[in-house]
Scaffold this active site. Sequence first.
Site, PDB file in Angstrom:
ATOM      1  N   VAL A 159       0.907  -1.151   0.000  1.00  0.00           N
ATOM      2  CA  VAL A 159       0.000   0.000   0.000  1.00  0.00           C
ATOM      3  C   VAL A 159       0.949   1.204   0.000  1.00  0.00           C
ATOM      4  O   VAL A 159       1.510   1.556   1.035  1.00  0.00           O
ATOM      5  CB  VAL A 159      -0.942  -0.020   1.225  1.00  0.00           C
ATOM      6  CG1 VAL A 159      -1.745   1.267   1.305  1.00  0.00           C
ATOM      7  CG2 VAL A 159      -1.871  -1.237   1.151  1.00  0.00           C
ATOM      8  N   PRO A 160       1.174   1.792  -1.169  1.00  0.00           N
ATOM      9  CA  PRO A 160       2.329   2.658  -1.396  1.00  0.00           C
ATOM     10  C   PRO A 160       2.244   4.066  -0.796  1.00  0.00           C
ATOM     11  O   PRO A 160       2.171   5.064  -1.513  1.00  0.00           O
ATOM     12  CB  PRO A 160       2.416   2.708  -2.921  1.00  0.00           C
ATOM     13  CG  PRO A 160       0.996   2.560  -3.369  1.00  0.00           C
ATOM     14  CD  PRO A 160       0.377   1.611  -2.381  1.00  0.00           C
ATOM     15  N   CYS A 161       2.351   4.164   0.512  1.00  0.00           N
ATOM     16  CA  CYS A 161       2.380   5.473   1.163  1.00  0.00           C
ATOM     17  C   CYS A 161       3.650   6.236   0.802  1.00  0.00           C
ATOM     18  O   CYS A 161       3.698   7.460   0.951  1.00  0.00           O
ATOM     19  CB  CYS A 161       2.210   5.337   2.676  1.00  0.00           C
ATOM     20  SG  CYS A 161       3.391   4.231   3.457  1.00  0.00           S
ATOM     21  N   HIS A 162       4.661   5.532   0.283  1.00  0.00           N
ATOM     22  CA  HIS A 162       5.884   6.218  -0.147  1.00  0.00           C
ATOM     23  C   HIS A 162       5.617   7.135  -1.340  1.00  0.00           C
ATOM     24  O   HIS A 162       6.419   8.012  -1.632  1.00  0.00           O
ATOM     25  CB  HIS A 162       6.999   5.207  -0.470  1.00  0.00           C
ATOM     26  CG  HIS A 162       6.676   4.277  -1.596  1.00  0.00           C
ATOM     27  ND1 HIS A 162       5.969   3.106  -1.402  1.00  0.00           N
ATOM     28  CD2 HIS A 162       6.954   4.338  -2.921  1.00  0.00           C
ATOM     29  CE1 HIS A 162       5.824   2.481  -2.568  1.00  0.00           C
ATOM     30  NE2 HIS A 162       6.414   3.221  -3.501  1.00  0.00           N
TER      31      HIS A 162
END
Length: 194
Positions: A159-162
């Site tokens: 879950v790409p919070c980056h």
Amino acid sequence: MTAPTAAEIGALRNRLALAADREGILDVAYTTVDTPVGPLLLAATERGLVRVAFEREGHDQVLQQLAAKVSPRIVRAPQRLDAAARQITEYFAGSRTKFDLGLDFALSGGFREQVQRHLTQIGYGHTESYRDVARIVGNPRAVRAVGTACATNPLPVVVPCHRVLRADGGLGGYIGGLAAKTSLLALESATVAG
């Protein structure tokens, strides 16, 4: 009597994990995967991947938190995580741009979960600002709450919070550290969505 070898201990652990899964008493399976940003702990329930943790979070502490919040029936059972481990490896090899895994958002809820579910829609190689995310999820004033949702994301990388940055293009924070965030963005050669 001689002490068991590492291979014998590994085989026993594997048999126990398979038996626990077969008997329905394996609530959380976990394994670790070596990556360019360090070893990642992967944990899954029957519903899907529930936790991805960087080494700096303390894998033992993460497992204790899972025991308290999800179930104390946790076993190292890599076979349940074969698909997740393979997809993470493919992602870091540059051959995967989207994860196709069941996700269990049991460690999130409310607005945080809403934000984290949206994060899966930010495409590989693109970014959004915290402000953009707040607007998209329907609460344009909740920029700080979006930051909190990203900071508490139990499924980083997948879950790409980056892919969420400050409005000025700065990195903001990251659960895996700024070096990991920079590495992930560099891997994706992220461009700011406009």
